[in-house]
Design a protein around this motif. Structure first.
Motif, PDB file in Angstrom:
ATOM      1  N   GLN A   5      -0.530  -1.040   6.796  1.00 37.89           N
ATOM      2  CA  GLN A   5       0.931  -1.037   6.707  1.00 37.89           C
ATOM      3  C   GLN A   5       1.347  -0.576   5.312  1.00 37.89           C
ATOM      4  O   GLN A   5       0.863  -1.105   4.308  1.00 37.89           O
ATOM      5  CB  GLN A   5       1.467  -2.442   6.988  1.00 37.89           C
ATOM      6  N   LEU A   6       2.233   0.401   5.258  1.00 41.86           N
ATOM      7  CA  LEU A   6       2.693   0.936   3.982  1.00 41.86           C
ATOM      8  C   LEU A   6       3.943   0.202   3.512  1.00 41.86           C
ATOM      9  O   LEU A   6       4.700  -0.341   4.319  1.00 41.86           O
ATOM     10  CB  LEU A   6       2.979   2.432   4.111  1.00 41.86           C
ATOM     11  N   SER A   7       4.140   0.195   2.204  1.00 46.37           N
ATOM     12  CA  SER A   7       5.314  -0.452   1.609  1.00 46.37           C
ATOM     13  C   SER A   7       6.049   0.541   0.720  1.00 46.37           C
ATOM     14  O   SER A   7       5.461   1.508   0.211  1.00 46.37           O
ATOM     15  CB  SER A   7       4.898  -1.661   0.759  1.00 46.37           C
ATOM     16  N   ALA A   8       7.331   0.279   0.543  1.00 44.03           N
ATOM     17  CA  ALA A   8       8.120   1.039  -0.431  1.00 44.03           C
ATOM     18  C   ALA A   8       7.817   0.461  -1.812  1.00 44.03           C
ATOM     19  O   ALA A   8       8.040  -0.731  -2.054  1.00 44.03           O
ATOM     20  CB  ALA A   8       9.603   0.919  -0.109  1.00 44.03           C
ATOM     21  N   VAL A   9       7.291   1.285  -2.706  1.00 46.62           N
ATOM     22  CA  VAL A   9       6.883   0.816  -4.030  1.00 46.62           C
ATOM     23  C   VAL A   9       7.873   1.329  -5.069  1.00 46.62           C
ATOM     24  O   VAL A   9       8.128   2.534  -5.153  1.00 46.62           O
ATOM     25  CB  VAL A   9       5.461   1.306  -4.364  1.00 46.62           C
ATOM     26  N   PRO A  10       8.452   0.423  -5.847  1.00 44.00           N
ATOM     27  CA  PRO A  10       9.401   0.861  -6.879  1.00 44.00           C
ATOM     28  C   PRO A  10       8.755   1.826  -7.865  1.00 44.00           C
ATOM     29  O   PRO A  10       7.564   1.711  -8.184  1.00 44.00           O
ATOM     30  CB  PRO A  10       9.801  -0.447  -7.572  1.00 44.00           C
ATOM     31  N   LYS A  11       9.547   2.752  -8.336  1.00 38.09           N
ATOM     32  CA  LYS A  11       9.049   3.734  -9.294  1.00 38.09           C
ATOM     33  C   LYS A  11       8.597   3.030 -10.572  1.00 38.09           C
ATOM     34  O   LYS A  11       9.241   2.106 -11.056  1.00 38.09           O
ATOM     35  CB  LYS A  11      10.152   4.735  -9.613  1.00 38.09           C
ATOM     36  N   GLY A  12       7.461   3.451 -11.077  1.00 36.10           N
ATOM     37  CA  GLY A  12       6.946   2.889 -12.322  1.00 36.10           C
ATOM     38  C   GLY A  12       5.921   1.799 -12.131  1.00 36.10           C
ATOM     39  O   GLY A  12       5.239   1.408 -13.096  1.00 36.10           O
ATOM     40  N   GLU A  13       5.771   1.289 -10.913  1.00 36.55           N
ATOM     41  CA  GLU A  13       4.756   0.268 -10.660  1.00 36.55           C
ATOM     42  C   GLU A  13       3.361   0.888 -10.731  1.00 36.55           C
ATOM     43  O   GLU A  13       3.148   2.015 -10.267  1.00 36.55           O
ATOM     44  CB  GLU A  13       4.961  -0.374  -9.283  1.00 36.55           C
TER      45      GLU A  13
ATOM     46  N   LEU B 114       0.831  -1.203   0.000  1.00 39.22           N
ATOM     47  CA  LEU B 114       0.000   0.000   0.000  1.00 39.22           C
ATOM     48  C   LEU B 114       0.861   1.247   0.000  1.00 39.22           C
ATOM     49  O   LEU B 114       1.934   1.288   0.626  1.00 39.22           O
ATOM     50  CB  LEU B 114      -0.908   0.018   1.240  1.00 39.22           C
ATOM     51  N   ALA B 115       0.377   2.266  -0.678  1.00 37.40           N
ATOM     52  CA  ALA B 115       1.027   3.575  -0.674  1.00 37.40           C
ATOM     53  C   ALA B 115      -0.053   4.636  -0.555  1.00 37.40           C
ATOM     54  O   ALA B 115      -1.117   4.515  -1.177  1.00 37.40           O
ATOM     55  CB  ALA B 115       1.842   3.780  -1.949  1.00 37.40           C
TER      56      ALA B 115
END
Length: 215
Positions: A70-78, A32-33
């Protein structure tokens, strides 16, 4: 907490766990972001790689004990596959009511609770007795302008207290009684408010007589 999370679907929303089941997805593979400027709305990402290499942290840390997503680090472009809304106010209200219930359980009148268990009808018989007593007295006030403390149907009230009636039947009778009370007050000649001056004078007179008798 997941019971208060919903995933957008078309113009509506579906419970998060149900949505995951329909999609055949594992919550542990989701991330999640936050969506900027929108309260409690999150972009939902899914790691579909064979080794779960994106390292998403799931929706919550602990399904039983978590108080927030809970938040996650999401790679750029996903790209998100959906959006998740957390009904934070609803969850907070649920937690408050839950705590209040168990506080009540800890402080409840044990004898009264045992009475509820013994008659086996699963309702507070003493409380139900007072429901009928007060509604009947209210109807009498509206119809006759009198407060009758001694009840002419004492045995009926005691039957309620002993749990001799089914809950649904009593609720139905009480609802009909409420309608009668409302109708009686709608046609009652009683004023909407008491005569405050008359009440004050009665209080003064009563106190004078009381204290005169103590001298």
């Amino acid at each position: 907490m997941l019971d208060f999370c919903y995933v957008t679907q078309g113009a509506g929303a579906v419970a998060a766990e149900k949505w995951l089941g329909r999609q055949g997805l594992d919550a542990a593979r989701c991330g999640l972001a936050k969506v900027p400027h929108l309260t409690d709305l999150y972009a939902l990402f899914v790691d579909r790689s064979a080794d779960a290499g994106l390292g998403y942290r799931g929706l919550v840390r602990d399904a039983e004990a978590s108080n927030d997503v809970q938040l996650s680090a999401v790679p750029k472009g996903e790209e998100p596959v959906a959006y998740l809304s957390f009904n934070r106010n609803g969850y907070s209200t649920y937690c408050r009511v839950y705590r209040e219930y168990w506080d009540w359980v800890a402080r409840r009148n044990a004898e009264r609770y045992q009475n509820t268990v013994q008659h086996g009808k699963n309702y507070d018989a003493k409380n139900m007795l007072h429901v009928f007593r007060l509604l009947q007295m209210a109807e009498e006030i509206a119809l006759h302008g009198q407060l009758l403390v001694r009840r002419p149907n004492r045995e009926f009230l005691l039957q309620i207290r002993r749990g001799e009636f089914e809950y649904e039947a009593l609720v139905s009778q009480a609802e009909e009684l409420v309608k009668r009370v409302e109708a009686a007050f709608a046609d009652s000649p009683l004023p909407d408010e008491p005569d405050r001056r008359a009440v004050e004078q009665l209080l003064i007179q009563t106190r004078r007589e009381f204290y005169a008798g103590r001298q």
